[in-house]
Scaffold this motif. Structure first.
Motif, short mmCIF file in Angstrom:
data_model
loop_
_atom_site.label_atom_id
_atom_site.label_comp_id
_atom_site.label_asym_id
_atom_site.label_seq_id
_atom_site.Cartn_x
_atom_site.Cartn_y
_atom_site.Cartn_z
N LEU A 6 4.45 -4.30 -10.98
CA LEU A 6 4.54 -4.05 -12.42
C LEU A 6 4.78 -5.39 -13.12
N CYS A 71 7.15 4.75 -14.80
CA CYS A 71 7.55 4.66 -13.38
C CYS A 71 7.27 5.96 -12.64
N ILE A 77 5.67 1.46 -7.11
CA ILE A 77 5.86 0.06 -7.56
C ILE A 77 6.75 -0.67 -6.55
#
Ligand code: NAD
Ligand code: UFG
Length: 344
Positions: A6, A71, A77
């Motif tokens: 990210l 998220c 991630i």
């Protein structure tokens, strides 16, 4: 499977160059940016250079609900690189609350997201402003963090402290803080570069705008510093060299190298140049005169700083290698590209 990173602020100047280097190194990139200081076309530039368009989510990181939703959507991630921030030293002196709110609330939210979604790794965009005016030069990571000369610098210091306190709560998290000196230049392709929403406030784009005729003159902020020619000295580092350091940091974190939960690295060339030396280099490489005049000092500025970046070299295997002449040419090609874009 490719690891997903990210990249907050990834349509911005340093973030976009880093997205390119991450993709080239085999990472998947998810950019989160509210476009307050960048443009959506940057995604196309990244695609043209790499052949891959990063995932993109447009939202303000100060909005926890939107960050949570992001998220939740991208479940795997592996690491965050946190670029998103307001970044102008002088402007932060006149707008301190906006700087504290944007830079610190977004930082807190990201740390909460790491905790709540078990994201183990963070790379933070810090700055040499944390050293204030160092007593010993070149400055190493061992130099004391001094009272910041500006609210902007203070947001970097407080963010580093918040990260350290968060890491102390659990063994599972790791972070690297990269203290940049002065990033400059643009990608060699001239497909991405520094393209802020308002007028640029940094020295190099102001020089190229003056050269291309967008501004009538450049103000040199102070010639009464304690430096050989009296003008401010900084360590100007090519943005693509800087971007490569982020890949090295991500490799280190995701590859579980090293044992320290929180590491700090200076990223610079090791060479300090004055404002007048930078102007002369542009004049020599481009064979054009820069119209400038000496003006008063800018609030929040310090006189002189340059890096000892030997720790990054030793531990990350990274070094700034691009000669300044190439950086000057890349900046000039980018300014010409901006001119073409604004005519189209
Ligand atoms: P930039 O302004 O080009 O990029 C920052 C990006 O973050 C922009 O695209 C902006 O739209 C986005 N952003 C800002 N606040 C946001 C928020 N609340 N939510 C979502 N997106 C947000 O700046 P840059 O030069 O690429 O700098 C990147 C980072 O590096 C910053 O943290 C800056 O403080 C740090 N840094 C920059 C320099 C420099 O000279 N450029 C030097 C040292 C450190
Ligand atoms: N300068 C001028 N005229 C201008 C602009 C700048 O003389 O029009 C001078 C400044 O006084 C300074 C030097 O050029 O001596 C560099 O100034 P910049 O504004 O380009 O960069 P800063 O060193 O003030 O700050 C930059 C980033 C910060 C970052 C810092 C250290 O804007 O985000 O580098 O990495 F934290």
């Amino acid at each position: 499977m490719k690891k997903l990173v990210l990249v907050t602020g990834g349509t911005g100047y340093i973030g976009s160059h880093t997205a390119v280097e991450l993709i080239k190194s085999g990472y998947q990139v998810l950019i989160a940016d509210n476009l307050m200081n960048s443009r959506i076309e940057v995604l196309e530039g990244i695609r043209e250079i790499t052949g891959t368009r990063p995932y993109f989510e447009e939202f303000d990181l100060c909005d926890m609900q939107k960050l949570n939703a992001c998220c939740r959507k991208y479940k795997n991630i592996e690491a965050i690189i946190h670029f998103a921030a307001l970044k102008a030293v002088g402007e932060s002196v006149s707008h301190p609350l906006e700087y504290y709110e944007n830079n610190l609330v977004s930082m807190i939210n990201l740390l909460k997201a790491m905790r709540d979604f078990q994201i183990p790794n963070l790379v933070f965009s810090s700055s040499c402003t944390v050293y204030g005016q160092p007593e010993v030069l070149p400055v190493t990571e061992e130099a004391p963090v001094q009272k910041a000369a500006s609210p902007y610098g203070n947001t970097k210091q407080i963010s580093e402290e918040m990260i350290a306190d968060f890491l102390a709560t659990d063994d599972g998290y790791r972070a690297i803080s990269l203290r940049y000196f002065n990033p400059v230049g643009a990608h060699q392709s001239a497909l991405i570069g520094e393209y802020p929403i308002g007028p640029p406030l940094n020295l190099i784009p102001i020089i190229t705008q003056t050269l291309i005729g967008k501004r009538s003159e450049l103000h040199v902020f102070g010639n009464d510093y304690d430096t050989p020619d009296g003008t401010g000295i900084r360590d100007y580092i090519y943005v693509v060299d800087l971007a490569r350091a982020h890949v090295a940091a991500i490799n280190r974190l995701t590859g579980q190298a090293g044992t320290e939960p929180f590491e700090v690295f200076n990223l610079g060339t090791g060479k300090g140049l004055s404002v007048l030396e930078i102007i002369r280099t542009f004049e020599k490489v481009l064979q054009r005169k820069v119209n400038y005049k000496i003006s008063p000092r800018r609030p929040g500025d310090i006189g002189c700083i340059y890096a000892d970046a030997s720790k990054a070299n030793k531990v990350l295997g990274w070094e700034a290698t691009t000669p300044l002449e190439e950086v000057v040419l890349s900046s000039w090609h980018w300014e010409q590209q901006i001119k073409r874009k604004s005519i189209l």
